[in-house]
Design a protein around this motif. Structure first.
Motif, PDB file in Angstrom:
ATOM      1  N   TYR A  76       0.905  -0.864   0.183  1.00 51.12           N
ATOM      2  CA  TYR A  76       0.097   0.246   0.131  1.00 51.12           C
ATOM      3  C   TYR A  76       0.621   1.481   0.368  1.00 51.12           C
ATOM      4  O   TYR A  76       0.374   2.517  -1.008  1.00 51.12           O
ATOM      5  N   ARG A  77       1.576   0.877   0.878  1.00 45.47           N
ATOM      6  CA  ARG A  77       2.868   2.387   1.102  1.00 45.47           C
ATOM      7  C   ARG A  77       3.590   2.316  -0.695  1.00 45.47           C
ATOM      8  O   ARG A  77       3.511   3.812  -1.113  1.00 45.47           O
ATOM      9  N   ASN A 131       2.109   2.040  -3.333  1.00 43.27           N
ATOM     10  CA  ASN A 131       1.482   2.310  -4.334  1.00 43.27           C
ATOM     11  C   ASN A 131       0.064   3.692  -4.188  1.00 43.27           C
ATOM     12  O   ASN A 131      -0.524   3.809  -4.553  1.00 43.27           O
ATOM     13  N   TYR A 132       0.316   4.403  -3.228  1.00 39.66           N
ATOM     14  CA  TYR A 132      -0.543   5.008  -2.506  1.00 39.66           C
ATOM     15  C   TYR A 132       0.325   6.092  -1.741  1.00 39.66           C
ATOM     16  O   TYR A 132       1.501   6.093  -0.894  1.00 39.66           O
ATOM     17  N   ASP A 133       0.276   7.714  -1.882  1.00 40.18           N
ATOM     18  CA  ASP A 133       0.231   8.834  -1.727  1.00 40.18           C
ATOM     19  C   ASP A 133       0.488   8.924   0.373  1.00 40.18           C
ATOM     20  O   ASP A 133      -0.663   8.556   1.220  1.00 40.18           O
ATOM     21  N   LYS A 134       1.126   8.807   1.246  1.00 44.97           N
ATOM     22  CA  LYS A 134       1.769   8.351   2.805  1.00 44.97           C
ATOM     23  C   LYS A 134       0.125   8.894   3.142  1.00 44.97           C
ATOM     24  O   LYS A 134       0.056   8.610   4.716  1.00 44.97           O
ATOM     25  N   GLN A 135      -0.777  10.127   2.955  1.00 43.78           N
ATOM     26  CA  GLN A 135      -1.110  10.853   3.522  1.00 43.78           C
ATOM     27  C   GLN A 135      -3.140  10.593   2.702  1.00 43.78           C
ATOM     28  O   GLN A 135      -4.553  10.742   3.021  1.00 43.78           O
ATOM     29  N   ALA A 136      -3.285   9.588   2.170  1.00 41.75           N
ATOM     30  CA  ALA A 136      -4.385   8.633   0.939  1.00 41.75           C
ATOM     31  C   ALA A 136      -5.189   7.922   2.180  1.00 41.75           C
ATOM     32  O   ALA A 136      -4.505   7.022   2.793  1.00 41.75           O
ATOM     33  N   LEU A 141      -4.532   3.580   2.957  1.00 43.62           N
ATOM     34  CA  LEU A 141      -3.877   3.688   3.745  1.00 43.62           C
ATOM     35  C   LEU A 141      -4.343   3.363   5.119  1.00 43.62           C
ATOM     36  O   LEU A 141      -3.853   2.342   5.291  1.00 43.62           O
ATOM     37  N   GLU A 145      -0.122   6.818  13.561  1.00 44.09           N
ATOM     38  CA  GLU A 145      -0.357   6.878  11.954  1.00 44.09           C
ATOM     39  C   GLU A 145      -1.991   7.641  11.533  1.00 44.09           C
ATOM     40  O   GLU A 145      -2.789   7.758  10.539  1.00 44.09           O
ATOM     41  N   ARG A 192      -6.887  13.890   9.384  1.00 42.61           N
ATOM     42  CA  ARG A 192      -7.286  14.058   7.998  1.00 42.61           C
ATOM     43  C   ARG A 192      -8.861  14.270   7.286  1.00 42.61           C
ATOM     44  O   ARG A 192      -8.838  15.329   6.664  1.00 42.61           O
TER      45      ARG A 192
END
Length: 369
Positions: A108-109, A111-116, A119, A145, A152
């Protein structure tokens, strides 16, 4: 679970046709194996097969996906999550499951932005596999996290993000972290944001009650369990079924500890009416149990032994007519009988009403460490 997209395998022509054909056939075999495994799993879900059957099919599906798509592909990661959601806790917290969850998060990390928000599923998967033996520092880092990610995206997805925080707090409680005290805040936050009678608020209240009971605040836990137990069966959702049952069960314990046996009876019967009463197929499990005292004289002499007792369960869930069938020492039998008389059960339900059941057996073992 996210929809999987099959990758088309293209034939290669030209000078390398023979070699390419062999590779392509291999890929076609893998594709066919994956398609079959995934179809079997999907069909089993639609048929609502038992969890242990779904678990095996989910495992076959993620392994076939790894063979075809690759171990770091999102399709494989999603199927690994599906598998982890089905395994029992004893399997969920072993090293293999922890390694599997770590692989999911890694995929997942990548393929996705850390704020997506995507995750969240992977982070929760990792937290769910940690046990009381796990190192707390990395667990708390993952927990932080989750909470940051939930805050967010809270305005966009208030229900999902509130639930994510509650589940993360429950994972911390399970592994014994003091930070699980945050569950009290999440219950209050859910009530303000979603309303006191919202399903997620009640789930948050249940987890907060579990924290308070573990922390020794029996009064606070009782109040929260009562709120969950009060949900009418007609309004009960699938997600609230276990928390409602557990709330009734914990209230039996808390009320018996206060000597309020008559009030505890109400919750014994409520558990039975939910379908968790005594059945003919298995020995009943006590909602409240007192352990027998080890006779001091026998303990001092290092004497060990066992007792087999038989008893009846009344229509109110109390124990009647305790009979000692076998005892290695009379004192063991007397101590066992005294303890069993204090147990409480969910009574058998017959035609919608609680009734007496007879002939239940239990073995009590007296052993010295």
């Amino acid at each position: 679970m996210k929809t999987l997209k099959l990758v088309l395998v293209l034939l290669v022509s030209g000078a390398f046709a023979n070699q390419a054909l062999a590779v392509t056939l291999s890929q076609q075999d893998r594709q066919a194996a994956f398609a079959q495994a995934y179809a079997d799993f999907e069909q089993a879900q639609q048929q609502q097969l038992a969890n242990h059957q779904l678990e095996k099919l989910a495992q076959q599906a993620y392994r076939a996906s790894a063979d075809y798509f690759g171990d770091q592909h999102l399709n494989t990661a999603n199927l690994k999550i599906s598998y982890l959601n089905l395994v029992p806790l004893s399997t969920l917290t072993n090293e293999d499951s922890q390694r599997l969850a770590d692989q999911v998060l890694e995929a997942y990390r990548a393929n996705y932005d850390k704020q997506a928000v995507e995750l969240m599923d992977a982070l929760q998967a990792v937290l769910s596999t940690r046990s009381i033996y796990s190192e707390l520092k990395p667990v708390k880092k993952l927990y932080s996290e989750v909470i940051d990610l939930a805050d967010r995206h809270m305005d966009a997805q208030p229900e999902a993000m509130t639930m994510a925080k509650v589940e993360a707090g429950a994972h911390l409680l399970r592994v014994g972290s003091r930070d699980s005290r945050d569950l009290l805040d999440y219950a209050e936050e859910a009530s303000k944001r979603l309303g006191p009678s919202h399903e997620i608020t009640l789930l948050a209240q249940f987890q907060a009650g579990r924290y308070e009971e573990a922390a020794g605040d029996a009064s606070g836990a009782e109040q929260r369990f009562r709120a969950v137990a009060a949900v009418p069966l007609a309004d009960l959702s699938e997600r609230l079924a276990i928390p409602k049952y557990m709330s009734h069960a914990r209230l039996v314990v808390l009320l018996e500890a206060q000597g309020k046996s008559a009030e505890a009876t109400e919750h014994c019967i409520a558990v039975a009416q939910m379908g968790y009463g005594v059945t003919d197929e298995q020995d009943p499990t006590p909602l409240f149990r007192v352990s027998p005292k080890y006779p001091i004289l026998l303990a001092g002499r290092g004497v060990t032994g066992k007792v087999i007792a038989e008893y009846d369960i009344s229509e109110t869930g109390t124990v009647d007519n305790v009979r000692i069938i076998e005892a290695d020492h009379k004192a063991f039998g007397d101590s066992s009988a005294e303890a069993i008389k204090q147990w409480r059960f969910a009574p058998r339900i017959d035609s919608g009403a609680p009734v007496k059941s007879t002939g239940h057996k239990v073995q009590m073992d007296f052993a010295l460490d």
